[in-house]
Motif scaffolding. Structure first.
Motif, PDB file in Angstrom:
ATOM      1  N   PRO A 158      33.022  -3.219  -3.785  1.00 28.56           N
ATOM      2  CA  PRO A 158      34.413  -3.416  -4.229  1.00 28.56           C
ATOM      3  C   PRO A 158      34.735  -2.558  -5.447  1.00 28.56           C
ATOM      4  O   PRO A 158      33.875  -2.325  -6.303  1.00 28.56           O
ATOM      5  N   HIS A 159      35.979  -2.094  -5.513  1.00 33.09           N
ATOM      6  CA  HIS A 159      36.426  -1.329  -6.667  1.00 33.09           C
ATOM      7  C   HIS A 159      36.640  -2.274  -7.843  1.00 33.09           C
ATOM      8  O   HIS A 159      37.151  -3.380  -7.668  1.00 33.09           O
ATOM      9  N   LYS A 160      36.253  -1.839  -9.036  1.00 32.84           N
ATOM     10  CA  LYS A 160      36.330  -2.698 -10.209  1.00 32.84           C
ATOM     11  C   LYS A 160      37.768  -3.013 -10.600  1.00 32.84           C
ATOM     12  O   LYS A 160      38.054  -4.116 -11.102  1.00 32.84           O
ATOM     13  N   TYR A 161      38.683  -2.076 -10.402  1.00 28.07           N
ATOM     14  CA  TYR A 161      40.045  -2.251 -10.884  1.00 28.07           C
ATOM     15  C   TYR A 161      41.108  -2.318  -9.787  1.00 28.07           C
ATOM     16  O   TYR A 161      42.235  -2.749 -10.052  1.00 28.07           O
ATOM     17  N   VAL A 162      40.807  -1.855  -8.597  1.00 31.58           N
ATOM     18  CA  VAL A 162      41.803  -1.805  -7.519  1.00 31.58           C
ATOM     19  C   VAL A 162      41.552  -2.931  -6.518  1.00 31.58           C
ATOM     20  O   VAL A 162      40.536  -2.922  -5.826  1.00 31.58           O
ATOM     21  N   VAL A 168      34.507   1.462  -3.317  1.00 28.97           N
ATOM     22  CA  VAL A 168      33.738   2.575  -3.867  1.00 28.97           C
ATOM     23  C   VAL A 168      32.653   2.893  -2.849  1.00 28.97           C
ATOM     24  O   VAL A 168      31.848   2.030  -2.502  1.00 28.97           O
ATOM     25  N   LEU A 169      32.659   4.128  -2.369  1.00 31.15           N
ATOM     26  CA  LEU A 169      31.691   4.568  -1.363  1.00 31.15           C
ATOM     27  C   LEU A 169      30.820   5.641  -1.984  1.00 31.15           C
ATOM     28  O   LEU A 169      31.327   6.612  -2.543  1.00 31.15           O
ATOM     29  N   SER A 170      29.521   5.475  -1.915  1.00 29.09           N
ATOM     30  CA  SER A 170      28.634   6.409  -2.600  1.00 29.09           C
ATOM     31  C   SER A 170      27.399   6.743  -1.774  1.00 29.09           C
ATOM     32  O   SER A 170      27.013   6.001  -0.867  1.00 29.09           O
ATOM     33  N   ALA A 226      38.321   4.631  -3.000  1.00 28.58           N
ATOM     34  CA  ALA A 226      39.381   4.428  -2.008  1.00 28.58           C
ATOM     35  C   ALA A 226      40.292   3.295  -2.466  1.00 28.58           C
ATOM     36  O   ALA A 226      39.830   2.285  -3.005  1.00 28.58           O
ATOM     37  N   GLY A 227      41.599   3.466  -2.246  1.00 27.43           N
ATOM     38  CA  GLY A 227      42.565   2.461  -2.650  1.00 27.43           C
ATOM     39  C   GLY A 227      42.679   1.335  -1.638  1.00 27.43           C
ATOM     40  O   GLY A 227      41.927   1.273  -0.653  1.00 27.43           O
ATOM     41  N   ALA A 228      43.632   0.455  -1.862  1.00 31.36           N
ATOM     42  CA  ALA A 228      43.828  -0.680  -0.973  1.00 31.36           C
ATOM     43  C   ALA A 228      44.223  -0.242   0.430  1.00 31.36           C
ATOM     44  O   ALA A 228      44.001  -0.967   1.404  1.00 31.36           O
ATOM     45  N   ASP A 229      44.774   0.976   0.545  1.00 30.81           N
ATOM     46  CA  ASP A 229      45.160   1.498   1.858  1.00 30.81           C
ATOM     47  C   ASP A 229      43.980   2.110   2.598  1.00 30.81           C
ATOM     48  O   ASP A 229      44.124   2.592   3.728  1.00 30.81           O
ATOM     49  N   GLY A 230      42.810   2.109   1.949  1.00 27.64           N
ATOM     50  CA  GLY A 230      41.614   2.656   2.590  1.00 27.64           C
ATOM     51  C   GLY A 230      41.471   4.156   2.459  1.00 27.64           C
ATOM     52  O   GLY A 230      40.487   4.732   2.933  1.00 27.64           O
ATOM     53  N   LYS A 231      42.430   4.818   1.789  1.00 31.66           N
ATOM     54  CA  LYS A 231      42.394   6.267   1.632  1.00 31.66           C
ATOM     55  C   LYS A 231      41.704   6.675   0.331  1.00 31.66           C
ATOM     56  O   LYS A 231      41.874   6.021  -0.698  1.00 31.66           O
ATOM     57  N   GLU A 233      35.340   4.126 -15.968  1.00 28.40           N
ATOM     58  CA  GLU A 233      36.420   4.527 -16.871  1.00 28.40           C
ATOM     59  C   GLU A 233      36.279   5.972 -17.340  1.00 28.40           C
ATOM     60  O   GLU A 233      37.020   6.420 -18.218  1.00 28.40           O
ATOM     61  N   GLY A 234      35.333   6.697 -16.817  1.00 30.78           N
ATOM     62  CA  GLY A 234      35.107   8.058 -17.297  1.00 30.78           C
ATOM     63  C   GLY A 234      34.561   8.052 -18.709  1.00 30.78           C
ATOM     64  O   GLY A 234      33.612   7.355 -19.003  1.00 30.78           O
ATOM     65  N   CYS A 235      35.204   8.824 -19.591  1.00 28.46           N
ATOM     66  CA  CYS A 235      34.750   8.866 -20.985  1.00 28.46           C
ATOM     67  C   CYS A 235      35.417   7.803 -21.848  1.00 28.46           C
ATOM     68  O   CYS A 235      35.173   7.731 -23.047  1.00 28.46           O
TER      69      CYS A 235
END
Length: 215
Positions: free
Chosen positions: A165-169, A174-176, A191-196, A212-214
């Protein structure tokens, strides 16, 4: 000596005059559709345009669209794990961002990038540790790119992408996939809620997992 009659002399003069005034055959008409032969020493329009538009490959956005630019080992000539100074030298073109500071985390972007989220190189502790892509112009290692669906990615990577699952969306994923080669990076798709796919990144641990990047 006998003198020619006046009528004969007049005939001879008329004949000579007619021969002298005859221009002969008129010149062939010029075909306007036939191009003039260029001076061998002059540059052609194509050569002139090439010279005028020649730029460093690294300052040209089209160069970064090459499918071979993004790898699990780095981006182009930038190698993950190299020093920031070496990364800057390897890029060769202009990179926008703060000066080298071995104590912080920051991003560098090519001069032609209008939106930093489209392509950025993460530097931390004086080293190049990750790069982020948010545009469909770049191709990820293995062929993935922004705009693809999660199902398309799984098919492309033979079902080897790990999903979480994505932490914020909400409903995002998250696919890795890891490199499987020591020293190489990890590939992460968001990927967003739309799967894209909205963005992807490649980097070394632990930086590649900074959501969060940096920040």
């Amino acid at each position: 000596m006998k003198t020619l009659p006046f009528a004969c002399m007049l005939s001879v003069l008329t004949l000579v005059a007619c021969q002298r005034d005859d221009p002969g055959d008129p010149p062939a008409p010029v075909d306007a559709s036939t191009p003039a032969v260029a001076d061998a020493g002059a540059a052609t329009p194509a050569q002139t345009q090439t010279a005028a538009t020649a730029t460093s490959d690294k300052d040209d956005p089209a160069a970064a669209e090459d499918a071979e630019m993004a790898t699990l080992a780095g981006f182009g000539d930038l190698v993950l794990g190299s020093s920031e100074a070496d990364a800057r030298a390897a890029w060769g073109g202009e990179l926008k961002g703060p000066a080298d500071n071995p104590q912080d985390c920051h991003y560098l972007t090519p001069a032609w990038v209008k939106r930093p989220a489209d392509l950025a190189f993460m530097m931390e502790a004086g080293k190049f540790v990750r790069y982020d892509v948010g545009s469909d112009r770049q191709v990820a290692p293995g062929g993935g790119r922004v705009g693809m669906s999660g199902d398309e990615l799984q098919a492309l990577y033979s079902g080897k992408l790990q999903s979480s699952p994505h932490k914020y969306v909400p409903e995002g994923k998250v696919l890795s996939i890891g490199a499987g080669v020591p020293g190489d990076g990890k590939l992460v798709f968001e990927a967003g809620a739309d799967g894209k796919v909205s963005a992807w990144r490649v980097g070394l641990a632990p930086q590649v997992d900074y959501v969060e990047g940096c920040s």
